[in-house]
Design an enzyme around this catalytic site. Structure first.
Site, PDB file in Angstrom:
ATOM      1  N   HIS A   1      -9.329 -35.204 -65.942  1.00  0.00           N
ATOM      2  CA  HIS A   1     -10.100 -35.829 -64.870  1.00  0.00           C
ATOM      3  C   HIS A   1      -9.916 -35.153 -63.519  1.00  0.00           C
ATOM      4  O   HIS A   1     -10.659 -35.466 -62.581  1.00  0.00           O
ATOM      5  CB  HIS A   1      -9.783 -37.333 -64.771  1.00  0.00           C
ATOM      6  CG  HIS A   1      -8.496 -37.658 -64.079  1.00  0.00           C
ATOM      7  ND1 HIS A   1      -7.298 -37.779 -64.753  1.00  0.00           N
ATOM      8  CD2 HIS A   1      -8.222 -37.896 -62.771  1.00  0.00           C
ATOM      9  CE1 HIS A   1      -6.343 -38.082 -63.879  1.00  0.00           C
ATOM     10  NE2 HIS A   1      -6.867 -38.158 -62.682  1.00  0.00           N
TER      11      HIS A   1
ATOM     12  N   ASP B   1      -7.422 -37.166 -71.932  1.00  0.00           N
ATOM     13  CA  ASP B   1      -7.354 -36.743 -70.529  1.00  0.00           C
ATOM     14  C   ASP B   1      -6.497 -35.493 -70.360  1.00  0.00           C
ATOM     15  O   ASP B   1      -5.710 -35.385 -69.421  1.00  0.00           O
ATOM     16  CB  ASP B   1      -6.834 -37.866 -69.630  1.00  0.00           C
ATOM     17  CG  ASP B   1      -7.143 -37.603 -68.154  1.00  0.00           C
ATOM     18  OD1 ASP B   1      -8.203 -37.006 -67.878  1.00  0.00           O
ATOM     19  OD2 ASP B   1      -6.327 -37.966 -67.291  1.00  0.00           O
TER      20      ASP B   1
ATOM     21  N   SER C   1      -1.350 -36.370 -61.442  1.00  0.00           N
ATOM     22  CA  SER C   1      -1.955 -36.254 -62.772  1.00  0.00           C
ATOM     23  C   SER C   1      -2.007 -34.787 -63.198  1.00  0.00           C
ATOM     24  O   SER C   1      -2.438 -33.913 -62.445  1.00  0.00           O
ATOM     25  CB  SER C   1      -3.372 -36.839 -62.771  1.00  0.00           C
ATOM     26  OG  SER C   1      -3.348 -38.236 -62.785  1.00  0.00           O
TER      27      SER C   1
END
Length: 308
Positions: free
Chosen positions: A60, A90, A165
């Protein structure tokens, strides 16, 4: 008495200092394998040097697949080539050639609940950021919002700050336990265990996507009375309540009312057992499926379809 209290306080301070130094050393150890990933307009993400030419990051944080760059620990900006992505987990992989970067060390043992961990990210040229916590739970399979089951996940109470992330969750030695993401379940911070992330990365490097299969059935969990187990010991199976027209299941002979109990030699107790088996090399191949039909065990041969 006063002397004992003083000695205890001194020992506690020494232990705290040793722990503090060890955690700082862990961040320093992983830092050379930690990169900034520039793949979106807003906050950059983080990435981990997975092998000399490949970077693991979160899917993402890549809002585009071209004009990608990374920034290294020694502040070099390098062009990165998009390799592949898997929105279901992801995860994504980038290629950076001749970077001279050293891959991160991978933990030799899986994460354990209660283990001391550090969430680490590099979201700017200012250097790494870290937050500490423990592994609060290990779970899985987990049904994600994309309708795909994630085999295992790690949940930690370490705070993943913006840009974390794609970065690593590490142990006290600086070895990677998992890849951090907030992109799977409504922004909840999870880590994909590094062993699973490595498997996904290898598949992305090989073919650019993850094969995920389907049978084309709807099912529900049922209890198998002992008299209807057809010689098996498992207590639950999946009752087939719908078979789609022209689906792999229909072509393989599955019928409404069958109770699916095993696929390719693996027991199936519920839908969470089934989904992880319909991936990878099984997709497109003929595999044996065991069903209980009318109290008898039957083996059907079904070619697993590939989900588009």
């Amino acid at each position: 008495m006063v002397l004992d209290q003083t000695n205890n306080a001194t020992n506690a301070a020494h232990l705290l200092r040793a722990l503090s130094n060890q955690m700082a050393d862990a961040v320093e150890r992983v830092s050379p394998a930690l990169v900034v990933v520039n793949g979106r307009q807003r906050q950059p993400g983080s990435g981990i040097v997975y092998s000399p030419d490949f970077i693991l990051t979160a899917d993402h944080v890549l809002e585009r697949e071209d004009d990608l760059t990374i920034q290294t620990h020694d502040k070099r900006t390098l062009a990165a080539q998009f390799v592949g992505r898997d929105p279901a987990s992801d995860l994504a992989v980038l290629r950076v050639t001749e970077s001279g970067l050293t891959p991160a060390s991978v933990a030799s043992q899986p994460a354990r609940v209660g283990q001391l961990t550090l969430a680490v990210g590099r979201a700017s040229e200012e250097g790494p950021m870290a937050s500490s916590g423990i592994v609060s739970s290990m779970g899985g399979p987990l049904r994600t919002g994309r309708g795909v089951t994630l085999e295992r996940y790690i949940r930690t109470d370490a705070t993943p700050y913006p840009g974390f992330s794609g970065g690593p969750l590490i142990d006290a030695e600086g070895a990677v336990l998992g890849v951090l993401t907030t992109g799977l379940i409504n922004g909840i911070a999870l880590a994909i265990p590094i062993q699973i992330a490595q498997q996904i990365a290898e598949a992305l490097i090989k073919q650019g996507y993850i094969k995920r299969g389907y049978l084309g059935v709807s099912s529900q969990l049922v209890h198998l009375p002992e008299a209807q187990r057809a010689g098996r010991t498992q207590e639950h199976g999946l009752l087939i309540i719908k078979v789609e027209d022209q689906s792999p299941a229909q072509k393989g002979g599955l019928l409404v009312g069958d109770i699916l109990v095993a696929l390719d030699g693996h027991e199936v107790h519920d839908s969470d057992d089934l989904q992880p088996l319909l991936t990878g090399e099984r997709v497109g191949k003929e595999i044996p499926i065991q069903v209980v039909r009318g109290g008898n065990l039957q083996i059907l041969q079904v070619v697993v379809g590939q989900r588009q």
